[in-house]
Design a protein around this motif. Structure first.
Motif, mmCIF file in Angstrom:
data_model
loop_
_atom_site.group_PDB
_atom_site.id
_atom_site.type_symbol
_atom_site.label_atom_id
_atom_site.label_comp_id
_atom_site.label_asym_id
_atom_site.label_seq_id
_atom_site.Cartn_x
_atom_site.Cartn_y
_atom_site.Cartn_z
ATOM 1 N N UNK A 116 -35.415 -15.592 122.834
ATOM 2 C CA UNK A 116 -35.018 -15.879 123.345
ATOM 3 C C UNK A 116 -33.540 -15.209 123.470
ATOM 4 N N UNK A 117 -33.199 -15.543 122.249
ATOM 5 C CA UNK A 117 -31.801 -14.661 122.370
ATOM 6 C C UNK A 117 -31.945 -12.877 121.645
ATOM 7 N N UNK A 118 -33.382 -12.788 121.010
ATOM 8 C CA UNK A 118 -33.105 -11.280 121.265
ATOM 9 C C UNK A 118 -33.273 -11.171 122.293
ATOM 10 N N UNK A 119 -33.829 -11.407 123.564
ATOM 11 C CA UNK A 119 -34.367 -10.852 124.855
ATOM 12 C C UNK A 119 -32.985 -10.963 125.703
ATOM 13 N N UNK A 120 -31.952 -11.989 124.932
ATOM 14 C CA UNK A 120 -30.939 -11.837 125.754
ATOM 15 C C UNK A 120 -29.640 -10.844 125.567
ATOM 16 N N UNK A 121 -29.977 -10.733 123.881
ATOM 17 C CA UNK A 121 -29.059 -9.602 123.320
ATOM 18 C C UNK A 121 -29.066 -8.249 124.119
ATOM 19 N N UNK A 122 -30.277 -8.152 124.362
ATOM 20 C CA UNK A 122 -31.030 -6.744 124.647
ATOM 21 C C UNK A 122 -30.296 -6.709 126.042
ATOM 22 N N UNK A 123 -30.562 -8.088 126.976
ATOM 23 C CA UNK A 123 -30.175 -8.418 128.015
ATOM 24 C C UNK A 123 -28.812 -7.357 128.356
ATOM 25 N N UNK A 124 -27.603 -7.830 127.570
ATOM 26 C CA UNK A 124 -26.971 -7.852 127.158
ATOM 27 C C UNK A 124 -25.682 -6.527 126.843
ATOM 28 N N UNK A 125 -27.024 -5.987 126.147
ATOM 29 C CA UNK A 125 -27.010 -4.270 125.307
ATOM 30 C C UNK A 125 -26.757 -3.156 126.676
ATOM 31 N N UNK A 126 -27.814 -3.852 127.107
ATOM 32 C CA UNK A 126 -28.255 -2.912 128.999
ATOM 33 C C UNK A 126 -27.046 -2.792 129.325
ATOM 34 N N UNK A 127 -26.313 -4.467 129.859
ATOM 35 C CA UNK A 127 -25.821 -4.477 131.199
ATOM 36 C C UNK A 127 -24.572 -3.692 130.300
ATOM 37 N N UNK A 128 -24.199 -3.929 129.236
ATOM 38 C CA UNK A 128 -22.711 -3.194 128.545
ATOM 39 C C UNK A 128 -22.934 -1.818 128.894
ATOM 40 N N UNK A 224 -18.543 -6.261 134.314
ATOM 41 C CA UNK A 224 -17.915 -7.739 134.109
ATOM 42 C C UNK A 224 -18.140 -7.016 132.471
ATOM 43 N N UNK A 225 -19.369 -6.932 132.097
ATOM 44 C CA UNK A 225 -20.119 -7.194 130.851
ATOM 45 C C UNK A 225 -19.246 -6.139 130.149
ATOM 46 N N UNK A 226 -19.484 -5.482 130.590
ATOM 47 C CA UNK A 226 -18.937 -3.834 129.738
ATOM 48 C C UNK A 226 -17.348 -4.262 129.633
ATOM 49 N N UNK A 227 -16.587 -4.473 129.923
ATOM 50 C CA UNK A 227 -15.052 -5.115 129.964
ATOM 51 C C UNK A 227 -14.440 -5.820 129.228
ATOM 52 N N UNK A 228 -15.798 -7.067 129.028
ATOM 53 C CA UNK A 228 -15.600 -8.616 127.823
ATOM 54 C C UNK A 228 -16.481 -8.082 126.585
ATOM 55 N N UNK A 229 -17.694 -7.759 126.925
ATOM 56 C CA UNK A 229 -18.285 -7.061 125.837
ATOM 57 C C UNK A 229 -18.187 -6.369 124.734
#
Ligand code: HEC
Ligand code: HEC
Length: 371
Positions: A116-128, A224-229
């Motif tokens: 889950x964590x990997x998937x989330x990180x991946x999703x976040x990285x993609x969003x950023x 928002x993801x890009x600005x915050x992460x």
């Protein structure tokens, strides 16, 4: 209590019991088993000196076997062996269960969490990453190459505020849920709805589709993801993204921000801005220009209906009646010269004020429009 701890404790206990049991079994077996007859028993006889010696019986008489019955002994032995083996199996089963829950069930569960964590990180990285691309295309001109906005030392002319700043970064505020939520909302809402600024300045545009902009909720979220992460490297990539985007300048997008120029105001709009939001000639510190709000300085009239009600004081009425078309120009240029002792200062640059005649004429246009 934890299932593993219970299993471990029970198997350990059982193991101790098993060892004790074996010790007991070996010891007990020795004590119940009859000694093997060696034959020496027969001549183990003691004679006192001079005693009459009885001749040993010439025949070997087998000793009557002592209880317990050997059959019974062996039956008990079988039972003990069975019991011991059972306990041994139980220990193996428990130890097996212990490792099963430890490595299979647990490991499986944590793998899932990990996945889950990997998937989330991946999703976040993609969003950023997508947010970064959106930024490079849409926000670059006002907020700058690295998100520093008007605080960019090389581009003080940028109208946007800094977005790449400590107070917006998730890592810095994750410990404070209230702040985190507030920051997230501020960024999201500002991107969605924009922030109108007074005429003559640049506004933050509204980007959400519901506000007439081009971006859907997911794209706003990516920004928002890009600005915050986004990391420093992500911000540094903005220029690279533009370098690899199709554009007009040398086959890529311009690499220097080109912010929109504030619109040049004229006429009523300019007058309105000079009257209501001009820090050097703040008419609003004394007058109200809204018919429903009283003036800050009671002696200063409310000018909300000046277009229909002016002129107001006797001096100006007289000047107008005398045919002075520029009575208002002269008044704003230098009111104290017309009505000595008045609180209203002279505004004309020729009288030490900050307004040119062009600007005062624009103010008059605005005042005449207040009906
Ligand atoms: C036309 C210029 C312009 C563009 C393009 C622009 N902004 Fe802005 N933005 C502004 C201005 C001006 C402000 C400051 C408003 C103010 O003074 O309160 C601002 C403020 C913001 C703020 C609030 C910052 C704060 O500290 O309150 C955020 C967030 C923001 N912009 C994000 C974006 C994003 C994301 C984009 C690209 C989709 C973008 N802006 C594109 C001009 C722009
Ligand atoms: C320090 C306070 C103060 C400031 C600042 C000020 N005024 Fe006044 N103004 C007054 C007062 C007081 C009067 C009333 C004068 C009188 O009739 O006694 C007045 C009167 C007026 C009138 C009415 C004149 C008439 O027709 O009778 C106009 C128009 C006016 N001001 C315009 C302006 C404008 C435009 C500005 C800004 C550029 C401004 N004032 C700034 C205090 C101020």
């Amino acid at each position: 209590m934890d299932l593993n701890t219970v299993l471990a404790a029970v198997s350990l206990l059982l193991f101790v019991v098993l060892v004790a049991f074996f010790g007991f079994a070996v010891f007990h077996q020795q004590s119940v088993e009859p000694r093997e007859p060696s034959g020496a028993e027969l001549i183990e006889q003691h004679y006192a000196p001079g005693a009459t010696i009885e001749q040993p019986t010439p025949y070997y008489v087998a000793p009557v076997p002592a209880a317990p019955d050997p059959l019974e002994i062996s039956a008990n032995l079988d039972r003990k062996i069975l019991l011991g083996a059972g306990m041994l199996f139980a220990v193996f089963a428990l130890v097996g269960g212990y490792f099963f829950t430890l490595f299979i069930v647990r490991a499986d569960a944590s793998t899932e969490r990990w996945r889950d964590k990997v998937a989330y990180q991946h999703q976040l990285a993609q969003s950023v990453e997508r947010g970064r691309n959106l930024y490079a295309n849409l926000c670059f001109d006002c907020h700058g190459k690295t998100g520093l906005g008007s605080t960019d030392p090389s581009r003080k002319d940028l109208p946007g505020l800094p977005l790449n700043k400590a107070a917006f970064k998730y890592d810095n505020i994750k410990g404070d849920p209230v702040k985190l939520k507030a920051t997230q909302d501020l960024i999201t809402l500002t991107i969605e709805r924009g922030r109108p600024k007074p005429p003559g300045t640049i506004s933050m545009p509204a980007w959400s589709i519901t506000e007439g902009g081009p971006l859907n909720d997911e794209q706003v979220q990516q920004l928002v993801s890009f600005i915050m992460y986004g990391s420093d490297a992500d911000w540094a990539d903005i220029v690279t993204v533009r370098l690899h985007s199709d554009g007009t300048e040398d086959g890529h997008l311009p690499l220097e921000p080109n912010p929109p120029k504030p619109p040049v105001l004229t006429g009523i709009e300019l007058g309105k801005q000079l009257t209501l939001s001009n820090p050097t000639a703040a008419c609003v510190t004394c007058h109200s220009f809204d018919p429903n709000t009283p003036s800050t300085l009671p002696q200063a009239p409310n000018l909300g209906h000046y277009g229909t009600e002016g002129p107001l004081n006797d001096e100006n009425k007289a000047r107008k009646a005398a045919g002075d078309a520029d009575y208002l120009l002269h008044w704003i240029q230098n009111a104290p010269s017309i009505k000595p002792g008045i609180a209203m200062p002279a505004f004309s640059t020729s009288a030490g004020g900050s307004l040119s005649d062009e600007q005062i004429k624009a103010i008059i246009e605005y005042l005449q429009s207040l009906k």
